[in-house]
Motif scaffolding. Structure first.
Motif, short mmCIF file in Angstrom:
data_model
loop_
_atom_site.label_atom_id
_atom_site.label_comp_id
_atom_site.label_asym_id
_atom_site.label_seq_id
_atom_site.Cartn_x
_atom_site.Cartn_y
_atom_site.Cartn_z
N TRP A 54 35.85 -44.94 24.18
CA TRP A 54 34.68 -43.53 24.39
C TRP A 54 35.00 -42.82 25.52
CZ3 TRP A 54 33.45 -43.35 19.26
CH2 TRP A 54 33.22 -44.29 18.33
N LEU A 57 37.28 -39.47 24.87
CA LEU A 57 36.92 -38.52 23.82
C LEU A 57 35.69 -37.55 24.24
CD1 LEU A 57 36.30 -41.07 21.50
CD2 LEU A 57 38.56 -39.96 21.59
N GLU A 59 32.66 -35.26 23.24
CA GLU A 59 32.08 -35.67 21.84
C GLU A 59 31.92 -34.89 20.72
OE1 GLU A 59 27.65 -33.83 22.74
OE2 GLU A 59 27.82 -33.67 24.68
N GLN A 62 33.88 -37.96 19.77
CA GLN A 62 32.70 -39.37 19.46
C GLN A 62 32.43 -39.45 17.84
OE1 GLN A 62 30.55 -39.61 22.87
NE2 GLN A 62 31.83 -39.72 24.68
N GLU A 66 33.01 -42.24 15.29
CA GLU A 66 32.04 -43.08 14.90
C GLU A 66 31.24 -42.73 12.95
OE1 GLU A 66 28.27 -41.60 16.76
OE2 GLU A 66 28.90 -42.04 18.22
#
Length: 130
Positions: A54, A57, A59, A62, A66
């Motif tokens: 994470w 990465l 945003e 991410q 996710e």
């Protein structure tokens, strides 16, 4: 899929069901086939999801990761349900050795197909996503 899910391993299992019912093979041979299939399930039931790093990465990455992780978790649950159904089906088929009731074989095969369908669905979903 419309008809039953048929892999070479399932065909071998279903043939053993037919053969024990017709008297072609004895109960020990049948139980040996169930043990073999249980080993195949065990060998092929690993399904792990790798966690992304994470910290590396952005945003945006991410958010995508996710979403992908959530999808993989859902897929993993369906896969686990399928594997459990297949294992339960084997336990049901083992009961035939004690009762020799044809209905147990029929129910075991139905349950095995249901579990195999879930596992196959996961495989197809993973192929279409990659």
């Amino acid at each position: 899929p419309e008809g039953p899910i048929l892999t070479s391993n399932l065909v071998r299992l279903y043939q053993a069901v037919d053969r024990v019912h017709s008297g072609e093979i004895d109960l020990d041979t049948f139980l040996g086939e169930l043990d073999w299939f249980a080993g195949m399930i065990e060998k092929n039931s690993e399904f792990t999801v790798e966690e992304p790093n994470w910290d590396e990465l952005s945003e945006e990455e991410q958010a995508g990761a996710e979403e992908a992780a959530k999808w993989m978790e859902e897929i993993q649950q369906v896969f686990a349900q399928g594997v459990t159904e297949m294992q339960d089906a084997l336990e049901l088929l083992r009961q035939y050795a004690e009762t020799e009731e044809k209905s147990i074989l029929e129910e075991g095969v139905k349950q095995m197909d249901s579990g195999a369908r879930k596992v196959a669905t996961v495989g197809q979903a993973l192929k279409s996503r990659s």
